[in-house]
Motif scaffolding. Structure first.
Motif, PDB file in Angstrom:
ATOM      1  N   UNK A   7      54.574  18.906  77.312  1.00 54.92           N
ATOM      2  CA  UNK A   7      54.240  17.890  76.338  1.00 54.92           C
ATOM      3  C   UNK A   7      53.280  18.449  75.275  1.00 54.92           C
ATOM      4  N   UNK A   8      52.257  19.170  75.724  1.00 51.48           N
ATOM      5  CA  UNK A   8      51.304  19.757  74.785  1.00 51.48           C
ATOM      6  C   UNK A   8      51.991  20.782  73.888  1.00 51.48           C
ATOM      7  N   UNK A   9      52.889  21.591  74.450  1.00 48.73           N
ATOM      8  CA  UNK A   9      53.584  22.597  73.653  1.00 48.73           C
ATOM      9  C   UNK A   9      54.471  21.942  72.613  1.00 48.73           C
ATOM     10  N   UNK A  10      55.104  20.829  72.970  1.00 45.96           N
ATOM     11  CA  UNK A  10      55.953  20.135  71.997  1.00 45.96           C
ATOM     12  C   UNK A  10      55.107  19.532  70.875  1.00 45.96           C
ATOM     13  N   UNK A  11      53.926  19.010  71.209  1.00 46.15           N
ATOM     14  CA  UNK A  11      53.042  18.443  70.194  1.00 46.15           C
ATOM     15  C   UNK A  11      52.563  19.538  69.241  1.00 46.15           C
ATOM     16  N   UNK A  12      52.171  20.694  69.787  1.00 44.79           N
ATOM     17  CA  UNK A  12      51.705  21.791  68.953  1.00 44.79           C
ATOM     18  C   UNK A  12      52.833  22.317  68.076  1.00 44.79           C
ATOM     19  N   UNK A  13      54.039  22.429  68.640  1.00 45.34           N
ATOM     20  CA  UNK A  13      55.170  22.956  67.868  1.00 45.34           C
ATOM     21  C   UNK A  13      55.607  21.980  66.771  1.00 45.34           C
ATOM     22  N   UNK A  14      55.376  20.693  66.979  1.00 45.55           N
ATOM     23  CA  UNK A  14      55.830  19.691  66.019  1.00 45.55           C
ATOM     24  C   UNK A  14      54.862  19.487  64.863  1.00 45.55           C
ATOM     25  N   UNK A  15      53.586  19.937  64.996  1.00 40.31           N
ATOM     26  CA  UNK A  15      52.611  19.749  63.924  1.00 40.31           C
ATOM     27  C   UNK A  15      52.997  20.564  62.706  1.00 40.31           C
ATOM     28  N   UNK A  16      52.786  20.013  61.500  1.00 42.32           N
ATOM     29  CA  UNK A  16      53.139  20.751  60.283  1.00 42.32           C
ATOM     30  C   UNK A  16      52.211  21.896  59.994  1.00 42.32           C
ATOM     31  N   UNK A  76      61.802  24.776  76.445  1.00 43.10           N
ATOM     32  CA  UNK A  76      62.323  25.697  77.456  1.00 43.10           C
ATOM     33  C   UNK A  76      61.218  26.167  78.384  1.00 43.10           C
ATOM     34  N   UNK A  77      60.049  26.501  77.831  1.00 47.10           N
ATOM     35  CA  UNK A  77      58.940  26.957  78.662  1.00 47.10           C
ATOM     36  C   UNK A  77      58.474  25.881  79.637  1.00 47.10           C
ATOM     37  N   UNK A  78      58.312  24.669  79.127  1.00 47.04           N
ATOM     38  CA  UNK A  78      57.899  23.574  80.014  1.00 47.04           C
ATOM     39  C   UNK A  78      58.950  23.274  81.079  1.00 47.04           C
ATOM     40  N   UNK A  79      60.228  23.314  80.708  1.00 45.14           N
ATOM     41  CA  UNK A  79      61.301  23.044  81.672  1.00 45.14           C
ATOM     42  C   UNK A  79      61.338  24.092  82.767  1.00 45.14           C
ATOM     43  N   UNK A  80      61.082  25.352  82.414  1.00 45.96           N
ATOM     44  CA  UNK A  80      61.073  26.411  83.436  1.00 45.96           C
ATOM     45  C   UNK A  80      59.958  26.182  84.459  1.00 45.96           C
ATOM     46  N   UNK A  81      58.777  25.754  83.995  1.00 50.54           N
ATOM     47  CA  UNK A  81      57.669  25.486  84.920  1.00 50.54           C
ATOM     48  C   UNK A  81      58.016  24.310  85.828  1.00 50.54           C
TER      49      UNK A  81
END
Length: 145
Positions: free
Chosen positions: A136-145, A96-101
């Motif tokens: 993309x970076x936010x999704x990678x960080x959110x997906x890390x265990x 959502x954050x990336x889409x808003x930007x």
């Protein structure tokens, strides 16, 4: 020196020979319970002393039951709270954050195109690219265990 306000005070100035009330016995039993919880008394010793309290008639007899127990309980340290763990943002928040930007960059680029300002179009295009990279970076960080 004895304290005349203390129901367990014994001596010339105390109330040792006076008859104890039911409330006085309950107070002594509460002291015994505290000592038992703190580990100062074993279960059988606690039971025996409670029995002595019920047959005690005077303050002196009550005082003898608790003579070796401190009147003030020991302060027990409060349990420590576990350290707070850092939580990662959820995948939905990252997208959502990336889409808003990205949407904001497109709106800005559309406005720049309508006004004919070329430099502003380039800046808005750069904002869209940066927004996509952030997403993309936010999704990678959110997906890390």
């Amino acid at each position: 020196m004895t304290n005349p306000g203390n129901p367990k005070a014994v001596g010339a100035g105390g109330r040792g020979r006076l008859r104890a009330s039911h409330a006085d016995r309950e107070q002594v039993i509460d002291l015994l319970k505290t000592a038992f919880v703190q580990g100062r008394l074993a279960k059988d010793e606690f039971d025996a002393r409670v029995g002595q309290v019920f047959v005690s008639r005077t303050y002196a007899e009550l005082s003898a039951v608790t003579a070796d127990i401190p009147a003030a309980p020991i302060a027990v340290p409060a349990p420590r709270k576990p350290p707070r763990t850092r939580t990662r943002p959820s995948m939905n928040k990252a997208i959502t954050g990336g889409a808003c930007v990205i949407v904001a960059g497109h709106i800005g680029m559309l406005g720049a195109l309508l006004t004919g300002n070329g430099i502003l179009v380039l800046l808005m295009g750069l904002a869209i690219v940066i927004g996509a990279a952030v997403a993309v970076v936010a999704m990678i960080v959110a997906a890390e265990p």
